[in-house]
Each structure stands twice: as structure tokens, then as C-alpha cells.
Design an enzyme around this catalytic site. Structure first.
Site, short mmCIF file in Angstrom:
data_model
loop_
_atom_site.label_atom_id
_atom_site.label_comp_id
_atom_site.label_asym_id
_atom_site.label_seq_id
_atom_site.Cartn_x
_atom_site.Cartn_y
_atom_site.Cartn_z
N ASN A 1 0.80 -1.24 0.00
CA ASN A 1 0.00 0.00 0.00
C ASN A 1 0.83 1.28 0.00
O ASN A 1 0.41 2.30 -0.54
CB ASN A 1 -1.05 -0.02 1.12
CG ASN A 1 -0.45 0.04 2.49
OD1 ASN A 1 0.73 -0.27 2.67
ND2 ASN A 1 -1.25 0.41 3.48
N GLU B 1 -11.97 -5.15 8.95
CA GLU B 1 -11.35 -3.99 8.30
C GLU B 1 -11.77 -4.02 6.82
O GLU B 1 -11.64 -5.06 6.17
CB GLU B 1 -9.83 -4.13 8.40
CG GLU B 1 -9.08 -3.05 7.65
CD GLU B 1 -7.57 -3.31 7.62
OE1 GLU B 1 -7.15 -4.47 7.50
OE2 GLU B 1 -6.81 -2.33 7.70
N GLU C 1 3.31 -4.60 12.30
CA GLU C 1 2.40 -3.48 12.01
C GLU C 1 1.27 -4.07 11.18
O GLU C 1 1.45 -4.32 9.99
CB GLU C 1 3.12 -2.40 11.20
CG GLU C 1 4.35 -1.83 11.85
CD GLU C 1 4.05 -0.81 12.93
OE1 GLU C 1 2.86 -0.53 13.18
OE2 GLU C 1 5.01 -0.32 13.53
N LEU C 2 0.12 -4.30 11.80
CA LEU C 2 -0.94 -5.03 11.09
C LEU C 2 -2.12 -4.12 10.76
O LEU C 2 -1.96 -2.91 10.71
CB LEU C 2 -1.33 -6.25 11.92
CG LEU C 2 -0.13 -7.12 12.35
CD1 LEU C 2 -0.55 -8.26 13.25
CD2 LEU C 2 0.65 -7.64 11.15
N HIS D 1 9.29 -8.10 -0.49
CA HIS D 1 8.19 -7.15 -0.71
C HIS D 1 6.95 -7.91 -1.19
O HIS D 1 7.03 -9.08 -1.55
CB HIS D 1 8.61 -6.10 -1.73
CG HIS D 1 8.04 -4.74 -1.45
ND1 HIS D 1 6.81 -4.57 -0.85
CD2 HIS D 1 8.52 -3.49 -1.68
CE1 HIS D 1 6.56 -3.27 -0.72
NE2 HIS D 1 7.59 -2.58 -1.21
N CYS E 1 -3.72 1.40 6.48
CA CYS E 1 -4.06 0.64 7.69
C CYS E 1 -4.69 1.55 8.73
O CYS E 1 -5.58 1.15 9.46
CB CYS E 1 -2.81 -0.03 8.25
SG CYS E 1 -1.45 1.10 8.44
P1 NDP Z 1 -0.35 -9.58 3.59
O1 NDP Z 1 -0.10 -9.94 5.00
O2 NDP Z 1 -1.01 -10.57 2.73
O3 NDP Z 1 1.01 -9.19 2.86
C1 NDP Z 1 1.99 -8.38 3.45
C2 NDP Z 1 3.35 -8.96 3.13
O4 NDP Z 1 3.50 -10.19 3.81
C3 NDP Z 1 3.55 -9.29 1.66
O5 NDP Z 1 4.89 -9.10 1.32
C4 NDP Z 1 3.21 -10.77 1.60
O6 NDP Z 1 3.75 -11.42 0.49
C5 NDP Z 1 3.83 -11.22 2.89
N1 NDP Z 1 3.34 -12.46 3.45
C6 NDP Z 1 2.07 -12.75 3.82
N2 NDP Z 1 2.01 -13.99 4.36
C7 NDP Z 1 3.28 -14.49 4.34
C8 NDP Z 1 3.87 -15.71 4.75
N3 NDP Z 1 3.15 -16.68 5.31
N4 NDP Z 1 5.18 -15.89 4.56
C9 NDP Z 1 5.92 -14.92 4.00
N5 NDP Z 1 5.43 -13.73 3.60
C10 NDP Z 1 4.12 -13.51 3.76
O7 NDP Z 1 -1.13 -8.22 3.65
P2 NDP Z 1 -1.82 -7.45 2.46
O8 NDP Z 1 -1.04 -7.47 1.22
O9 NDP Z 1 -3.21 -7.93 2.41
O10 NDP Z 1 -1.71 -5.95 3.03
C11 NDP Z 1 -2.74 -5.25 3.54
C12 NDP Z 1 -2.84 -5.45 5.04
O11 NDP Z 1 -1.73 -4.88 5.69
C13 NDP Z 1 -4.05 -4.75 5.59
O12 NDP Z 1 -4.68 -5.56 6.54
C14 NDP Z 1 -3.50 -3.51 6.26
O13 NDP Z 1 -4.25 -2.97 7.27
C15 NDP Z 1 -2.16 -3.98 6.72
N6 NDP Z 1 -1.27 -2.84 6.79
C16 NDP Z 1 -0.80 -2.42 8.01
C17 NDP Z 1 -0.01 -1.28 8.12
C18 NDP Z 1 0.56 -0.81 9.41
O14 NDP Z 1 1.50 -0.03 9.39
N7 NDP Z 1 0.08 -1.21 10.56
C19 NDP Z 1 0.31 -0.50 6.94
C20 NDP Z 1 -0.21 -1.05 5.72
C21 NDP Z 1 -0.97 -2.17 5.67
P3 NDP Z 1 2.89 -11.70 -0.85
O15 NDP Z 1 2.52 -10.39 -1.42
O16 NDP Z 1 3.84 -12.47 -1.70
O17 NDP Z 1 1.68 -12.50 -0.42
#
Ligand code: NDP
Length: 456
Positions: free
Chosen positions: A132, A361, A229-230, A156, A263
Site C-alpha cells: 500500500n 477492516e 504493524e498489522l 516485498h 491501515c
Molecule cells: P499480507 O499480509 O497478505 O502481505 C503483506 C506482506 O506479507 C507481503 O509481502 C506478503 O507477500 C507477505 N506475506 C504474507 N504472508 C506471508 C507468509 N506466510 N510468509 C511470507 N510472507 C508472507 O497483507 P496485504 O497485502 O493484504 O496488506 C494489507 C494489510 O496490511 C491490511 O490488513 C492492512 O491494514 C495492513 N497494513 C498495516 C499497516 C501498518 O502499518 N500497521 C500499513 C499497511 C498495511 P505476498 O505479497 O507475496 O503474499
């Protein structure tokens, strides 16, 4: 090959990348670890300061180039992408400037004997980042840890590979040593292997609860520190004395910035009082009507497509789910006849506690509006969430607003504004929104070793 740039405005595949191999990972770990050892012997802080300042300068010089990379990867407005690049330059400058102070040894008072601690690097970190804010998310982790002396290996999001590659090119152009920052198009399996490797000391992740939980599980099994940071479902409380002119200026940024994919954007608007509620619903509808969807590169566009076809599908399904369980769609949700991943700004009301959307969310341009009769009810509703990232309190009385803010169970509350992120402000949440902080001195300290030296 899972890493692809698919332009969200056209859904054309613009670039495809090969996954990293085990050998790529091994090389990155070796280079990172060697550099950590070198920095540990001679911290070269002054050199790193210059390099980080150079990175800031390159970002400012080539802002249009980097901003377009972001827009093409995940569809954000070019104007917003430029803002993100400018913020990254500020973060780089901030840590370049502050690191020496942050790293000063701290003397401990009122101890038997003499005692102080020094902040030292700990080793290679894995950064798992979302799409994002493709540059900002990296910079929040890279800049402080570069100054601390912790090398970074980046995994990433698979939908923004060009941004990951561009960030690595940026660091290389600033003549930073090999090993300080390496982007790898890692599979989940290799991320797990990387975390288990003894040369890796920690993992920081920004992303979903699902992603965070699986990474934290692997890290826990290997006794590696994590920072998470979720997601968030931030409440925006409108108290009875709220300034509606200021609200009118704030709403679009608070909810529609980055097409609502932030987020900590305001997702649940909680209005105290019936009259204010009616007035506020009308205001949001009027503002949402003014949003102009279109080409994200065009400066007159104010609403970008969502980052992927899957993201659009999910948001539309959530709106449907809310409706099926009794919510009212006051505005929006009409289909847009365009190949891009657009979702119309949408306003939901009448969401009851038993509606599944109540605690979900929605990562898109959807505002949920609730009416309550008292401030206490507003606070209770704001806190009735599994998330605890950010939030907002709107009131003309600042003292009162601050008192309400302190009752909100989150990591951040903003008064009379939407969300904000500045280099010097800590960023992060509690509950299912994660733990740990990024940015500010708190973010700087996350992966340092506070090494005690004690003379009895
Ligand atoms: P994901 O958790 O699906 O992806 C985030 C990253 O984690 C990606 O690089 C993804 O890779 C990787 N990933 C996910 N699962 C695994 C795993 N099991 N093993 C290794 N890598 C993994 O989140 P989203 O892309 O859906 O992002 C949006 C979410 O993130 C929203 O819920 C949002 O609120 C949160 N967010 C939180 C922020 C904060 O600062 N608190 C800021 C921005 C977003 P891949 O793309 O290859 O799946």
C-alpha cells in the site's frame, strides 16, 4: 513466477520477475552478515550518514521517476505517490541527522557503581512489507536500521516488484556497500528459511493479521524478535461540539486517501447525537460524490483504482456481506464500467453488532457511520474492536478531546485530523493491530542491543 507488476488502471501485465533461488538467499545472508561484522568493528557512522543523505537527495531529484514506479505497481495516484517519495526523503534525512544522538551511551543513575549502556547493532533483519505504500514501508525500516548497522533483506509484496527493485537501485546509486540492503523475490518457503538462519536476528512485518501470525510463528519457533504493524479498523469520533467546517476539509483525506487502502485510515465514524449524525452522513455523501475516479497519472483524478482485481473483489464482497446482514448502503457501490479495479466510494450505516462487518477492516473506499447518544458510548464502541491501531477525536475543546483520546485503546490517536505519519512520530498499534513501533526513536531502538557495561 509470482512477482508481477499488473497496472491496476488497465490490468495489463507490465513486468514479470523470476523468484529468488536458495543461492540468492545464501549470497544475501553472507553479504549482510559480513557487512554487519565490518560495521561492528568500525561503525562508519559518518559514512552511513552521508549515504543516507545522498539517498534523500536522489529521491528528491528523481521524485517523478520513483512516483511513477509506485503508481504503475499498485495504482495509487501519482500525486500521492510523489507525497510518499517526499516523506521517504524526510525519513532518510531524519535518521541521518538523529542517529548520533540516538546512539549516545546512556548513563544509568542511582545504581551501585558505574553503569551505562550502549546501543549496538544486532545483525541481519528480514523486512516483509505490503504494497500500500511500496517505498515508505521499506524506508521506515531501512533508514533507522542502516544507521544502527543492521543490514536488511527485503521480501516485498508480490504485486509491487518494480518498487522493490527501484529501492535497491536507489541504495546502490548512493554507493552503499553490498549487503546493506538486498531485495529478493522470495517465496514464503524461503522467507521461512531466511528467518530460521542463525545470521538473521529479527523480522519486521507490515501486513495482514494472517501474514503477521504466520511470520511470528516461524520467528517464535526460532527465537527471533519481531515487530508487527498489522491492520486497523480505526474509529473517528465526532463529539457534539465538532467543527463541521474542519470535518468537511478532513473527510476525503481521512477515508479516501490511497483509495482507502491505509491501515490507519478512519474506517468507523462514530457520531454523538442524532442531529450531528444526520448532518455528518449528508456531509460524507456530498464529499464522496465529489471524488473523481480515473487515470491515476492524471492530476485531476482524486480516486485511484484498488491495488489488484483481488482487492476489488474483496471490498465488493464485504459491502455485500454488510448489506445481507442488515446494513444500509446510503451511497455508492455502483459498478464502474472500466477495466481498472475501481470501487465507488461507499457509505454504510445501520451496522449492528451482530453484522460480521462490524469487526472487519474494509481496505477500500468505504465509510461505516454509527450514531451514539453519548461520549461514553462512543468510546465504548471505538474500543469494541479486535484492532487497536489508530483513531481520531474531533472536538473544538482540545483539552477535552485529549482526555477522550487517552481513553481509546489504540497505539495512536489524532485530534481534529485524519491519520498522520511523520519521521519523528512513533507509528504502531496494540491488540490485533500488532506490536512494536516504527519511526521516531522508538522505531530506531527496535532492533538494537542495549548493551550494559557495569563497574561495581
Ligand atoms: P499480507 O499480509 O497478505 O502481505 C503483506 C506482506 O506479507 C507481503 O509481502 C506478503 O507477500 C507477505 N506475506 C504474507 N504472508 C506471508 C507468509 N506466510 N510468509 C511470507 N510472507 C508472507 O497483507 P496485504 O497485502 O493484504 O496488506 C494489507 C494489510 O496490511 C491490511 O490488513 C492492512 O491494514 C495492513 N497494513 C498495516 C499497516 C501498518 O502499518 N500497521 C500499513 C499497511 C498495511 P505476498 O505479497 O507475496 O503474499
Amino acid at each position: 513466477m509470482t512477482y508481477q507488476t499488473i497496472y491496476p488502471y488497465t490490468n495489463e501485465v507490465l513486468a514479470t520477475f523470476e523468484d529468488a533461488t536458495e543461492l540468492d538467499l545464501e549470497t544475501a545472508l553472507t553479504n549482510g552478515h559480513l557487512l554487519y561484522k565490518k560495521w561492528r568493528k568500525n561503525d562508519l557512522l559518518a559514512q552511513r550518514k552521508e549515504q543516507l543523505q545522498q539517498i534523500a537527495q536522489l529521491l528528491r531529484r528523481d521524485i517523478d521517476y520513483y512516483a511513477e514506479v509506485l503508481t504503475k505497481d499498485m495504482g495509487k495516484l501519482f500525486t500521492e505517490a510523489k507525497g510518499e517519495i517526499a516523506l521517504c526523503a524526510d525519513i532518510a534525512d531524519y535518521y541521518a541527522e538523529k542517529a548520533e544522538t540516538f546512539l549516545k551511551p546512556r548513563k544509568l543513575e542511582e545504581v551501585h557503581g558505574q553503569a551505562y549502556y550502549v546501543k549496538q547493532a544486532t545483525g541481519v533483519l528480514i523486512a516483509v512489507e505490503p504494497w500500500n505504500f511500496p517505498f515508505y514501508q521499506i524506508m521506515r525500516v531501512f533508514a533507522p536500521n542502516f544507521m544502527v548497522g543492521n543490514p536488511i533483506i527485503l521480501k516485498h509484496a508480490s504485486i509491487c516488484p518494480k518498487s522493490a527493485q527501484a529501492f535497491e537501485e536507489l541504495v546502490t546509486e548512493a554507493n552503499v556497500e553490498t549487503g546493506a540492503f538486498k531485495n529478493l523475490f522470495l517465496s514464503y518457503d524461503l522467507v521461512g528459511k531466511a528467518i530460521a538462519d542463525p545470521r538473521v536476528v529479527g523480522v519486521c512485518l507490515t501486513g495482514s493479521e494472517r501474514g503477521g501470525a504466520s511470520i511470528a510463528q516461524v520467528a517464535g519457533a526460532n527465537l527471533k524478535k519481531t515487530s508487527m504493524e498489522l491492520g486497523g479498523n480505526d474509529a473517528f469520533i465526532i463529539l457534539e461540539d465538532a467543527d463541521f467546517d474542519l470535518l468537511a476539509e478532513t473527510i476525503l483525506f481521512a477515508r479516501l486517501y490511497n483509495a482507502g487502502q491505509v491501515c490507519t485510515s478512519s474506517k468507523r465514524f462514530i457520531v454523538v447525537g442524532k442531529e450531528n449524525y444526520q448532518r455528518f452522513v449528508e456531509l460524507v455523501v456530498e464529499k464522496f460524490k465529489s471524488a473523481k475516479w480515473g487515470d491515476p497519472m492524471d492530476p485531476i483524478t482524486t480516486l485511484a483504482p484498488l491495488s489488484s482485481a483481488a482487492a476489488k473483489k474483496q471490498v465488493l464482497e464485504q459491502i455485500q456481506l454488510a448489506k445481507e446482514h442488515g446494513a444500509t448502503i446510503v451511497y455508492g457501490n455502483e459498478a464502474i464500467d472500466h477495466p481498472g479495479n475501481f470501487v465507488m466510494p461507499t457509505v454504510l450505516t445501520n451496522i449492528t453488532k451482530d453484522n460480521p462487518i462490524y469487526n472487519q477492516e474494509i481496505f477500500g473506499p468505504v465509510a461505516s457511520i454509527y450514531q451514539v447518544d453519548s461520549e461514553e458510548e462512543a468510546i465504548e464502541l471505538a474500543n469494541d474492536s479486535s484492532y487497536g491501531l489508530g483513531g481520531t477525536v474531533f472536538s473544538k475543546d482540545l483539552t477535552h478531546a485529549k482526555a477522550v483520546a487517552e481513553k481509546i485503546e489504540t497505539g495512536m490517536t489524532f485530534i481534529n485530523s485524519g491519520w498522520a505519519s511523520h519521521p519523528e512520530l512513533p507509528f504502531g498499534g496494540i491488540k490485533n493491530s500488532g506490536y512494536g513501533r516504527e519511526l521516531s526513536e522508538l522505531g530506531f531502538d527496535t532492533f538494537v542491543n542495549e548493551h550494559l557495561v557495569f563497574v561495581p
